[in-house]
Design a protein around this motif. Structure first.
Motif, mmCIF file in Angstrom:
data_model
loop_
_atom_site.group_PDB
_atom_site.id
_atom_site.type_symbol
_atom_site.label_atom_id
_atom_site.label_comp_id
_atom_site.label_asym_id
_atom_site.label_seq_id
_atom_site.Cartn_x
_atom_site.Cartn_y
_atom_site.Cartn_z
ATOM 1 N N SER A 20 0.825 -1.202 0.000
ATOM 2 C CA SER A 20 0.000 0.000 0.000
ATOM 3 C C SER A 20 0.863 1.257 0.000
ATOM 4 C CB SER A 20 -0.928 0.006 1.222
ATOM 5 O OG SER A 20 -0.174 0.105 2.422
ATOM 6 N N SER A 21 2.164 1.103 0.218
ATOM 7 C CA SER A 21 3.080 2.244 0.240
ATOM 8 C C SER A 21 3.230 2.841 -1.158
ATOM 9 C CB SER A 21 4.456 1.809 0.750
ATOM 10 O OG SER A 21 4.375 1.275 2.050
ATOM 11 N N LYS A 22 3.496 4.137 -1.175
ATOM 12 C CA LYS A 22 3.770 4.829 -2.436
ATOM 13 C C LYS A 22 5.166 5.427 -2.346
ATOM 14 C CE LYS A 22 -1.057 5.620 -3.576
ATOM 15 N NZ LYS A 22 -2.124 6.594 -3.913
ATOM 16 N N LEU A 23 6.022 4.975 -3.234
ATOM 17 C CA LEU A 23 7.441 5.279 -3.144
ATOM 18 C C LEU A 23 7.879 6.209 -4.260
ATOM 19 C CD1 LEU A 23 8.566 1.546 -2.776
ATOM 20 C CD2 LEU A 23 7.848 3.067 -0.934
ATOM 21 N N MET A 24 8.771 7.126 -3.917
ATOM 22 C CA MET A 24 9.450 7.926 -4.931
ATOM 23 C C MET A 24 10.939 7.807 -4.681
ATOM 24 S SD MET A 24 8.863 11.806 -6.326
ATOM 25 C CE MET A 24 9.236 12.672 -4.803
ATOM 26 N N LEU A 25 11.682 7.425 -5.714
ATOM 27 C CA LEU A 25 13.129 7.266 -5.610
ATOM 28 C C LEU A 25 13.803 8.339 -6.438
ATOM 29 C CD1 LEU A 25 11.784 4.116 -5.857
ATOM 30 C CD2 LEU A 25 14.094 3.637 -5.059
ATOM 31 N N LEU A 26 14.718 9.054 -5.802
ATOM 32 C CA LEU A 26 15.389 10.177 -6.451
ATOM 33 C C LEU A 26 16.894 10.057 -6.277
ATOM 34 C CD1 LEU A 26 13.145 13.056 -5.042
ATOM 35 C CD2 LEU A 26 12.978 12.032 -7.312
ATOM 36 N N GLY A 27 17.635 10.574 -7.248
ATOM 37 C CA GLY A 27 19.075 10.666 -7.080
ATOM 38 C C GLY A 27 19.882 9.954 -8.144
ATOM 39 N N SER A 28 20.961 9.322 -7.706
ATOM 40 C CA SER A 28 21.958 8.759 -8.615
ATOM 41 C C SER A 28 21.443 7.504 -9.301
ATOM 42 C CB SER A 28 23.242 8.442 -7.852
ATOM 43 O OG SER A 28 23.136 7.186 -7.230
ATOM 44 N N CYS A 29 22.280 6.941 -10.166
ATOM 45 C CA CYS A 29 21.880 5.751 -10.921
ATOM 46 C C CYS A 29 21.597 4.565 -10.005
ATOM 47 C CB CYS A 29 22.933 5.381 -11.967
ATOM 48 S SG CYS A 29 24.617 5.379 -11.379
ATOM 49 N N PHE A 30 22.106 4.605 -8.762
ATOM 50 C CA PHE A 30 21.795 3.518 -7.844
ATOM 51 C C PHE A 30 20.317 3.556 -7.446
ATOM 52 C CE2 PHE A 30 21.975 1.122 -3.820
ATOM 53 C CZ PHE A 30 22.559 -0.028 -4.305
ATOM 54 N N SER A 31 19.705 4.750 -7.459
ATOM 55 C CA SER A 31 18.254 4.851 -7.241
ATOM 56 C C SER A 31 17.513 4.082 -8.324
ATOM 57 C CB SER A 31 17.809 6.312 -7.273
ATOM 58 O OG SER A 31 18.249 7.004 -6.148
ATOM 59 N N GLU A 32 18.038 4.131 -9.538
ATOM 60 C CA GLU A 32 17.411 3.413 -10.641
ATOM 61 C C GLU A 32 17.566 1.901 -10.452
ATOM 62 O OE1 GLU A 32 16.899 5.119 -14.182
ATOM 63 O OE2 GLU A 32 16.572 6.962 -13.032
ATOM 64 N N ASN A 48 12.904 8.967 -10.399
ATOM 65 C CA ASN A 48 13.579 10.084 -11.068
ATOM 66 C C ASN A 48 12.784 10.691 -12.232
ATOM 67 O OD1 ASN A 48 15.896 10.308 -9.492
ATOM 68 N ND2 ASN A 48 16.994 8.743 -10.648
ATOM 69 N N PRO A 49 11.766 11.483 -11.921
ATOM 70 C CA PRO A 49 10.995 12.106 -13.004
ATOM 71 C C PRO A 49 11.840 12.940 -13.969
ATOM 72 C CG PRO A 49 9.911 12.429 -10.890
ATOM 73 C CD PRO A 49 11.245 11.828 -10.600
ATOM 74 N N PHE A 50 12.926 13.526 -13.467
ATOM 75 C CA PHE A 50 13.800 14.339 -14.318
ATOM 76 C C PHE A 50 15.092 13.609 -14.678
ATOM 77 C CE2 PHE A 50 11.004 17.444 -12.444
ATOM 78 C CZ PHE A 50 10.810 18.376 -13.449
ATOM 79 N N GLY A 51 15.096 12.293 -14.501
ATOM 80 C CA GLY A 51 16.288 11.520 -14.809
ATOM 81 C C GLY A 51 17.262 11.489 -13.639
ATOM 82 N N ILE A 52 18.392 10.836 -13.866
ATOM 83 C CA ILE A 52 19.412 10.660 -12.832
ATOM 84 C C ILE A 52 19.989 12.017 -12.426
ATOM 85 C CG2 ILE A 52 21.704 9.707 -12.375
ATOM 86 C CD1 ILE A 52 20.918 7.442 -14.388
ATOM 87 N N LEU A 53 20.028 12.243 -11.116
ATOM 88 C CA LEU A 53 20.592 13.468 -10.552
ATOM 89 C C LEU A 53 21.570 13.068 -9.455
ATOM 90 C CD1 LEU A 53 17.247 15.441 -10.274
ATOM 91 C CD2 LEU A 53 19.002 15.764 -12.018
ATOM 92 N N PHE A 54 22.759 13.636 -9.478
ATOM 93 C CA PHE A 54 23.821 13.120 -8.619
ATOM 94 C C PHE A 54 24.022 13.867 -7.305
ATOM 95 C CE2 PHE A 54 25.037 11.759 -12.922
ATOM 96 C CZ PHE A 54 25.167 10.399 -12.702
ATOM 97 N N HIS A 55 23.663 15.135 -7.242
ATOM 98 C CA HIS A 55 23.998 15.888 -6.028
ATOM 99 C C HIS A 55 22.744 16.538 -5.415
ATOM 100 C CE1 HIS A 55 23.764 19.795 -8.104
ATOM 101 N NE2 HIS A 55 24.467 19.267 -9.084
ATOM 102 N N PRO A 56 22.801 16.888 -4.144
ATOM 103 C CA PRO A 56 21.603 17.356 -3.432
ATOM 104 C C PRO A 56 21.059 18.690 -3.920
ATOM 105 C CG PRO A 56 23.554 17.550 -2.033
ATOM 106 C CD PRO A 56 23.965 16.755 -3.235
ATOM 107 N N VAL A 57 21.919 19.572 -4.413
ATOM 108 C CA VAL A 57 21.435 20.874 -4.884
ATOM 109 C C VAL A 57 20.514 20.704 -6.087
ATOM 110 C CG1 VAL A 57 22.126 23.113 -5.818
ATOM 111 C CG2 VAL A 57 23.438 22.095 -3.953
ATOM 112 N N ALA A 58 20.837 19.765 -6.955
ATOM 113 C CA ALA A 58 19.981 19.491 -8.116
ATOM 114 C C ALA A 58 18.611 18.992 -7.674
ATOM 115 C CB ALA A 58 20.654 18.464 -9.027
#
Length: 317
Positions: A20-32, A48-58
């Motif tokens: 029942s959980s809804k998950l969102m995974l964000l960040g580096s390719c390891f998230s993928e 990653n709705p905007f694709g792979i992102l590597f750093h927290p500011v992004a």
């Protein structure tokens, strides 16, 4: 004889992940990588709705824009090598048509806003503390899109910078979704293009910042993906041929560890049924028209319907 040191992990007692959980995974390719496991097992997950992102500011930038519904305009796009791109997003959103890219970016802002509001768990994997600042605008970018390096200034985010960025992310998300759980991890992928020493400095900053931020009582958690790779899997046989990215064996190993910590017992049982169905669906018969295969398909459909009665969102198409 014990030929391996094991990192002590304990079952998460509260806020476990289930179907029942809804998950969102964000960040580096390891998230993928981990997100792919959730998708295969038919959890409700978005990656990653905007694709792979590597750093927290992004990540902070895109979460801010999504929550504020701050849509992109034409003057924020760049045209290079006959391709339109955006410094805030991964190249997988790039397009030969400017309007197409603008439409995709703004659709992803809407999608990410919906996901932030609906998520029970947001899993963030940070890859590096090294960032590139576009000199012309004095703005840190998520992706340089192969624009000449002389147009950027390379910087290492300080621990305080990363802490501030993570706290901003948490505050922004909790403004619209107060009950969400955050799980932070550091990618075991080594960013050796920055250099060996530089990669270690970067990972150290990320680890220090996350541990200054997480507090289980506030539903902020850390999972040691990086430590598992560096210690329990301390061998190049667990890497791809590039000797940088974890291979499928390593990803599966870390996933099994994550599963034992974060998935509820019911979810583990259901995931095993889903995996069994996925294996059967991948079966290629010698004779698709045989009675035996038709009976196999009928029994498989019954298994699928049995799971869908309890979890209608699960779709095996």
């Amino acid at each position: 004889m014990n030929l391996q040191t094991n990192i002590k992990l304990e079952k998460q007692p509260y806020h476990q992940i289930d179907y029942s959980s809804k998950l969102m995974l964000l960040g580096s390719c390891f998230s993928e990588n981990i997100g792919g496991k959730f998708e295969y097992l038919k959890f409700q997950s978005e990656i990653n709705p905007f694709g792979i992102l590597f750093h927290p500011v992004a990540l902070e930038n895109l979460i801010t824009r999504s929550i504020n519904q701050d849509f992109y305009t034409e003057d924020e796009l760049i045209y290079h090598n006959e391709i339109w791109s955006c410094f805030d997003a991964h190249s997988r959103l790039n397009s030969v048509l400017k309007d197409d890219l603008l439409s995709k970016l703004n659709e992803q802002i809407k999608l990410m806003y919906q996901q932030i509001n609906a998520s029970t768990h947001i899993i963030i994997t940070l890859g590096t503390a090294w960032v590139y600042r576009y000199i012309a605008t004095d703005k840190i970018v998520a992706n340089c899109h192969k624009i000449p390096q002389k147009q950027f200034q390379k910087e290492l985010l300080s621990i305080n910078d990363i802490v501030a960025s993570l706290e901003n992310i948490i505050a922004l998300v909790r403004r619209v979704n107060p009950k969400v759980n955050f799980i932070f991890t550091v990618s075991p992928v080594r960013h050796l293009k920055e250099g060996f020493v530089e990669n270690n400095r970067s990972k150290a900053h990320l680890l220090s910042a996350i541990h200054q931020t997480v507090e289980p009582r506030k539903q902020l958690y850390y999972f040691p993906s990086y430590e598992i790779m560096m210690d329990e899997l301390r061998d190049y046989r667990y890497y791809n041929q590039d000797m940088i990215h974890p291979n499928n064996v390593a990803v599966e190993y870390i996933w099994e560890k994550f599963k034992t910590v974060w998935l509820s017992e019911d979810a583990i049982g259901i995931s095993q049924k889903v995996a069994n169905i996925q294996t059967k669906k991948a079966h290629r018969p010698f004779n698709p028209n045989s009675d035996a295969h038709q009976k196999f398909l009928a029994n498989l459909q019954l298994e699928i319907e049995d799971i869908q009665k309890e979890f209608p969102h699960i779709n095996f198409n």
